[in-house]
Design a protein around this motif. Sequence first.
Motif, PDB file in Angstrom:
ATOM      1  N   VAL A 176       0.849  -1.190   0.000  1.00 49.18           N
ATOM      2  CA  VAL A 176       0.000   0.000   0.000  1.00 49.18           C
ATOM      3  C   VAL A 176       0.884   1.240   0.000  1.00 49.18           C
ATOM      4  O   VAL A 176       1.776   1.375   0.838  1.00 49.18           O
ATOM      5  CB  VAL A 176      -0.943   0.023   1.220  1.00 49.18           C
ATOM      6  N   LEU A 177       0.627   2.125  -0.942  1.00 49.96           N
ATOM      7  CA  LEU A 177       1.340   3.394  -1.039  1.00 49.96           C
ATOM      8  C   LEU A 177       0.400   4.512  -0.611  1.00 49.96           C
ATOM      9  O   LEU A 177      -0.672   4.679  -1.198  1.00 49.96           O
ATOM     10  CB  LEU A 177       1.811   3.620  -2.479  1.00 49.96           C
ATOM     11  N   VAL A 178       0.786   5.263   0.415  1.00 51.84           N
ATOM     12  CA  VAL A 178      -0.034   6.368   0.916  1.00 51.84           C
ATOM     13  C   VAL A 178       0.553   7.682   0.416  1.00 51.84           C
ATOM     14  O   VAL A 178       1.698   8.016   0.725  1.00 51.84           O
ATOM     15  CB  VAL A 178      -0.102   6.370   2.456  1.00 51.84           C
ATOM     16  N   ILE A 179      -0.222   8.407  -0.355  1.00 52.74           N
ATOM     17  CA  ILE A 179       0.195   9.708  -0.879  1.00 52.74           C
ATOM     18  C   ILE A 179      -0.345  10.795   0.057  1.00 52.74           C
ATOM     19  O   ILE A 179      -1.486  10.754   0.471  1.00 52.74           O
ATOM     20  CB  ILE A 179      -0.337   9.909  -2.310  1.00 52.74           C
ATOM     21  N   GLY A 180       0.495  11.762   0.389  1.00 47.77           N
ATOM     22  CA  GLY A 180       0.079  12.773   1.360  1.00 47.77           C
ATOM     23  C   GLY A 180       0.062  12.195   2.762  1.00 47.77           C
ATOM     24  O   GLY A 180      -0.786  12.525   3.590  1.00 47.77           O
ATOM     25  N   SER A 181       1.035  11.335   3.063  1.00 47.34           N
ATOM     26  CA  SER A 181       1.027  10.562   4.305  1.00 47.34           C
ATOM     27  C   SER A 181       1.185  11.407   5.561  1.00 47.34           C
ATOM     28  O   SER A 181       0.780  10.986   6.647  1.00 47.34           O
ATOM     29  CB  SER A 181       2.138   9.518   4.265  1.00 47.34           C
ATOM     30  N   THR A 182       1.772  12.583   5.471  1.00 48.04           N
ATOM     31  CA  THR A 182       1.945  13.427   6.657  1.00 48.04           C
ATOM     32  C   THR A 182       0.804  14.426   6.821  1.00 48.04           C
ATOM     33  O   THR A 182       0.808  15.222   7.761  1.00 48.04           O
ATOM     34  CB  THR A 182       3.277  14.206   6.595  1.00 48.04           C
ATOM     35  N   GLY A 183      -0.170  14.385   5.914  1.00 48.48           N
ATOM     36  CA  GLY A 183      -1.321  15.270   6.013  1.00 48.48           C
ATOM     37  C   GLY A 183      -2.340  14.765   7.011  1.00 48.48           C
ATOM     38  O   GLY A 183      -2.131  13.753   7.694  1.00 48.48           O
ATOM     39  N   TYR A 184      -3.461  15.455   7.083  1.00 46.21           N
ATOM     40  CA  TYR A 184      -4.465  15.138   8.106  1.00 46.21           C
ATOM     41  C   TYR A 184      -4.962  13.706   7.988  1.00 46.21           C
ATOM     42  O   TYR A 184      -4.925  12.924   8.944  1.00 46.21           O
ATOM     43  CB  TYR A 184      -5.637  16.117   8.010  1.00 46.21           C
ATOM     44  N   PHE A 185      -5.449  13.313   6.797  1.00 45.49           N
ATOM     45  CA  PHE A 185      -5.949  11.961   6.607  1.00 45.49           C
ATOM     46  C   PHE A 185      -4.824  10.956   6.422  1.00 45.49           C
ATOM     47  O   PHE A 185      -4.967   9.781   6.756  1.00 45.49           O
ATOM     48  CB  PHE A 185      -6.879  11.896   5.392  1.00 45.49           C
ATOM     49  N   GLY A 186      -3.691  11.409   5.864  1.00 45.95           N
ATOM     50  CA  GLY A 186      -2.619  10.477   5.532  1.00 45.95           C
ATOM     51  C   GLY A 186      -2.126   9.662   6.702  1.00 45.95           C
ATOM     52  O   GLY A 186      -1.858   8.456   6.578  1.00 45.95           O
ATOM     53  N   LYS A 187      -2.014  10.298   7.878  1.00 47.22           N
ATOM     54  CA  LYS A 187      -1.527   9.584   9.068  1.00 47.22           C
ATOM     55  C   LYS A 187      -2.460   8.436   9.437  1.00 47.22           C
ATOM     56  O   LYS A 187      -2.017   7.362   9.840  1.00 47.22           O
ATOM     57  CB  LYS A 187      -1.384  10.557  10.231  1.00 47.22           C
ATOM     58  N   PHE A 188      -3.779   8.673   9.303  1.00 45.15           N
ATOM     59  CA  PHE A 188      -4.742   7.615   9.603  1.00 45.15           C
ATOM     60  C   PHE A 188      -4.613   6.467   8.603  1.00 45.15           C
ATOM     61  O   PHE A 188      -4.777   5.297   8.953  1.00 45.15           O
ATOM     62  CB  PHE A 188      -6.166   8.177   9.573  1.00 45.15           C
ATOM     63  N   MET A 189      -4.339   6.800   7.328  1.00 46.72           N
ATOM     64  CA  MET A 189      -4.176   5.771   6.308  1.00 46.72           C
ATOM     65  C   MET A 189      -2.969   4.885   6.596  1.00 46.72           C
ATOM     66  O   MET A 189      -3.023   3.658   6.466  1.00 46.72           O
ATOM     67  CB  MET A 189      -4.032   6.418   4.926  1.00 46.72           C
ATOM     68  N   VAL A 190      -1.867   5.507   6.988  1.00 45.24           N
ATOM     69  CA  VAL A 190      -0.665   4.741   7.320  1.00 45.24           C
ATOM     70  C   VAL A 190      -0.944   3.815   8.505  1.00 45.24           C
ATOM     71  O   VAL A 190      -0.592   2.622   8.494  1.00 45.24           O
ATOM     72  CB  VAL A 190       0.516   5.680   7.631  1.00 45.24           C
ATOM     73  N   ASP A 191      -1.596   4.344   9.553  1.00 53.07           N
ATOM     74  CA  ASP A 191      -1.907   3.534  10.728  1.00 53.07           C
ATOM     75  C   ASP A 191      -2.778   2.337  10.356  1.00 53.07           C
ATOM     76  O   ASP A 191      -2.538   1.210  10.812  1.00 53.07           O
ATOM     77  CB  ASP A 191      -2.622   4.383  11.785  1.00 53.07           C
TER      78      ASP A 191
ATOM     79  N   LYS B 274       6.145  17.565  11.043  1.00 52.47           N
ATOM     80  CA  LYS B 274       5.983  16.499  10.061  1.00 52.47           C
ATOM     81  C   LYS B 274       7.230  15.625   9.989  1.00 52.47           C
ATOM     82  O   LYS B 274       7.141  14.424   9.689  1.00 52.47           O
ATOM     83  CB  LYS B 274       5.642  17.096   8.695  1.00 52.47           C
ATOM     84  N   ALA B 275       8.385  16.214  10.288  1.00 54.91           N
ATOM     85  CA  ALA B 275       9.612  15.409  10.332  1.00 54.91           C
ATOM     86  C   ALA B 275       9.494  14.344  11.425  1.00 54.91           C
ATOM     87  O   ALA B 275       9.944  13.203  11.247  1.00 54.91           O
ATOM     88  CB  ALA B 275      10.815  16.311  10.587  1.00 54.91           C
ATOM     89  N   LYS B 276       8.875  14.705  12.550  1.00 56.50           N
ATOM     90  CA  LYS B 276       8.658  13.734  13.628  1.00 56.50           C
ATOM     91  C   LYS B 276       7.717  12.618  13.170  1.00 56.50           C
ATOM     92  O   LYS B 276       7.914  11.441  13.513  1.00 56.50           O
ATOM     93  CB  LYS B 276       8.071  14.431  14.854  1.00 56.50           C
ATOM     94  N   VAL B 277       6.678  13.002  12.410  1.00 56.48           N
ATOM     95  CA  VAL B 277       5.741  12.000  11.889  1.00 56.48           C
ATOM     96  C   VAL B 277       6.474  11.022  10.978  1.00 56.48           C
ATOM     97  O   VAL B 277       6.284   9.799  11.059  1.00 56.48           O
ATOM     98  CB  VAL B 277       4.581  12.679  11.134  1.00 56.48           C
ATOM     99  N   ILE B 278       7.329  11.553  10.116  1.00 56.71           N
ATOM    100  CA  ILE B 278       8.092  10.704   9.191  1.00 56.71           C
ATOM    101  C   ILE B 278       9.012   9.761   9.958  1.00 56.71           C
ATOM    102  O   ILE B 278       9.130   8.571   9.623  1.00 56.71           O
ATOM    103  CB  ILE B 278       8.890  11.578   8.204  1.00 56.71           C
ATOM    104  N   GLU B 279       9.669  10.255  10.994  1.00 57.90           N
ATOM    105  CA  GLU B 279      10.535   9.399  11.801  1.00 57.90           C
ATOM    106  C   GLU B 279       9.727   8.310  12.504  1.00 57.90           C
ATOM    107  O   GLU B 279      10.186   7.168  12.656  1.00 57.90           O
ATOM    108  CB  GLU B 279      11.299  10.234  12.834  1.00 57.90           C
ATOM    109  N   SER B 280       8.501   8.660  12.916  1.00 59.74           N
ATOM    110  CA  SER B 280       7.618   7.666  13.528  1.00 59.74           C
ATOM    111  C   SER B 280       7.255   6.578  12.525  1.00 59.74           C
ATOM    112  O   SER B 280       7.225   5.388  12.860  1.00 59.74           O
ATOM    113  CB  SER B 280       6.351   8.347  14.056  1.00 59.74           C
ATOM    114  N   PHE B 281       6.980   6.999  11.285  1.00 57.57           N
ATOM    115  CA  PHE B 281       6.701   6.017  10.228  1.00 57.57           C
ATOM    116  C   PHE B 281       7.877   5.044  10.091  1.00 57.57           C
ATOM    117  O   PHE B 281       7.697   3.826  10.039  1.00 57.57           O
ATOM    118  CB  PHE B 281       6.466   6.716   8.896  1.00 57.57           C
TER     119      PHE B 281
END
Length: 265
Positions: free
Chosen positions: A8-23, A47-54
């Motif tokens: 699964v490829l999530v586009i806009g992954s650090t945006g509002y909905f994107g984080k939920f999609m990744v989870d 958003k850098a923190k979100v990316i590191e969490s990913f």
Amino acid sequence: MAADSSRVLVIGSTGYFGKFMVDASLRLGHPTFALVRESTQASDPEKAKVIESFKSRGVNIIYRYFPSEFGFDVERLDIMEPAKSILDVKARVRQRLREEGVPHTIVCGALAANWYFLPRIGQVEASGPPTDKVCILGDGNTKVVLVREEDTATYTIKAADDPRTLNKIMYLRPPGCVITHNEMIDLWEKKTGKKFDRIHIPEQEVIKKIQEGPVDMRGSYMIAHAGFVKGQSIIDIDTSFGVEASELYPEVKYASIDELLDSYL
């Protein structure tokens, strides 16, 4: 993790909905990839923190960018300018996908439940739930769909492996997420034990607010007008190209509006 789970490829992954999609993708056992812009990681600390969490959870980071599609059905949407012209771009992307024969699934998630309107019990300019009065656009009897973001993400990721959604539009319309503004207020009054003075704002006044009101409120009024007055989140599903998520996936335990309102007590 199932051996045949698709990537699964999530586009806009650090945006509002994107984080939920990744989870949701991780939770449902998919090898997960996230598209981000290198400039985002360099310039936005949060958003850098979100990316590191990913990364720490095994998400594969890919540094490219593509547009995404969520919300109203933009090809059948009656919404005022300038939102209409902005969303027309999404409609053109859809058409190009079809012309090029790109396999796709479009998800119309309607209104995000916890993003704006539900915390305000359907109001536009309020900062939270009503204390004595509540403002209603129009007569308050138009059906609107409000789906929890986590549930939108779950339905979307489940559709990624489903041939029934291939080249279709999947609409999110779980029965417990369909409500009128008046019904929402009825629920809130029952939960709080209070009665609120209901102030109705005629459609022409709503339109005037969109055209002449504070710039930072116009977008919210445009969305509210389309959803709560025009009923654009619950248009008929054409079964020649449309499917409904809760019918496809009855096993998903989604949160009803009644349940979600409890979190704002």
